[in-house]
Design an enzyme around this catalytic site. Structure first.
Site, PDB file in Angstrom:
ATOM      1  N   TYR A 182      70.532  42.676  -3.592  1.00  0.00           N
ATOM      2  CA  TYR A 182      71.239  43.355  -4.675  1.00  0.00           C
ATOM      3  C   TYR A 182      72.727  43.048  -4.565  1.00  0.00           C
ATOM      4  CZ  TYR A 182      71.674  47.327  -1.298  1.00  0.00           C
ATOM      5  OH  TYR A 182      71.921  48.135  -0.204  1.00  0.00           O
ATOM      6  N   CYS A 183      73.395  43.044  -5.708  1.00  0.00           N
ATOM      7  CA  CYS A 183      74.805  42.672  -5.804  1.00  0.00           C
ATOM      8  C   CYS A 183      75.078  41.344  -5.093  1.00  0.00           C
ATOM      9  CB  CYS A 183      75.698  43.776  -5.238  1.00  0.00           C
ATOM     10  SG  CYS A 183      77.447  43.625  -5.713  1.00  0.00           S
ATOM     11  N   PRO A 184      74.368  40.273  -5.478  1.00  0.00           N
ATOM     12  CA  PRO A 184      74.539  38.988  -4.783  1.00  0.00           C
ATOM     13  C   PRO A 184      75.892  38.350  -5.088  1.00  0.00           C
ATOM     14  CG  PRO A 184      73.166  38.706  -6.722  1.00  0.00           C
ATOM     15  CD  PRO A 184      73.416  40.185  -6.591  1.00  0.00           C
TER      16      PRO A 184
END
Length: 283
Positions: free
Chosen positions: A151-153
């Site tokens: 997540y949130c790469p």
């Protein structure tokens, strides 16, 4: 990679440990408050006499959403899912996407003054090398590159063996920059990832969107404790952070906000309240 010492050339640091605060000058100390505080620190970092600041913060059971997340087609249902699982949703004013915070996640804000001649990438790399420095005795395997499925790469995901434990965002206000990192210190990284996976499943429902939201794979995320196979604590990580800045600084100051800073805090806080008004109605 840019060494953090090359970017943080000052010999004096302002150190603010807000990790156990419940209120800040009359306001509940939520993640919403934290982003307003960092804005003020960056705003006052514009003068030639300003010194860098390092702030620590921890918030229980919060999902911090990025601005693109607010354009999800079924956002209200996603926020409702988070509320049903006792997570508060907050929309931040810096870059990135949804991130899960809890008592096992330490957030570090490094606020640098006068960054007009310092690139965004240099600031990111400074935070990467700082984390590598404070953990040098535990591992030399920390890498920075995008972990697909996290997540949130981003290009500055921190990982060990291909599993992400930290992510970095950055916000610039005038001549100051706030580089913010979340460190999954303890707990189960997969469970945090499953929460964000469920949020996107409900808030997107597989629809085509202009923005490419991540297809979260819980198997590519873990806490630092899990990755190293040792029991780390948030307090222990805080001690490492403080020692890190003490190693390169002649003086640490812990001054509270000045009257001028408090005036700006009130304004920035209200801006964050307005930004979050719609999401608040969904919870």
């Amino acid at each position: 990679m840019k060494n953090w010492r090359d970017v943080v050339a000052h010999r004096q640091f302002r150190y603010l440990d807000h990790s156990e605060k419940n209120y800040f000058h009359g306001k509940p100390y939520t993640a919403l408050t934290s982003f307003a505080v960092d804005d003020v620190l960056a705003l006052f970092a514009r003068s030639g006499e300003a010194i860098p600041a390092l702030r620590l913060w921890v918030h229980p059971d919060t999902v911090v959403l990025g601005i693109p997340d607010t354009r999800l087609p079924y956002l209200a249902e996603g926020v409702e899912l988070l509320a049903d699982r006792d997570y508060q949703a907050v929309v931040r004013n810096s870059g990135g996407l949804a991130v899960a915070l809890d008592a096992g996640v330490l957030n570090i804000s490094l606020v640098l003054p006068d960054v007009r001649g310092v690139s965004i990438h240099d600031c990111y790399e400074a935070m990467v090398s700082f984390v590598q420095y404070i953990l040098w005795d535990l591992t030399d395997a920390i890498e920075a590159y995008e972990i697909v499925g996290s997540y949130c790469p981003g290009d500055y995901d921190l990982s060990i063996g291909g599993r992400k434990f930290a992510g970095i965002s950055q916000r610039r206000v005038r001549d100051g920059a706030a580089i913010q990192i979340y460190l999954d210190v303890k707990g189960k990284g997969r469970e945090r990832a499953r929460l964000i996976q469920d949020f996107y499943d409900v808030a997107r429902k597989g629809e085509e969107t202009k923005f490419a939201y991540p297809d979260v794979d819980p198997d590519v995320m873990a806490s630092l404790s899990e990755l190293l196979g040792i029991e780390l604590t948030v307090d222990g990580m805080k001690a490492r952070v403080l020692q890190g800045i003490q190693d390169v600084s002649e003086r640490i100051v812990t001054d509270d906000f000045s009257d001028d800073e408090l005036v700006q805090f009130a304004k920035r806080y209200e801006q964050m309240v307005k930004r979050n008004k719609e999401v608040d109605r969904m919870q």
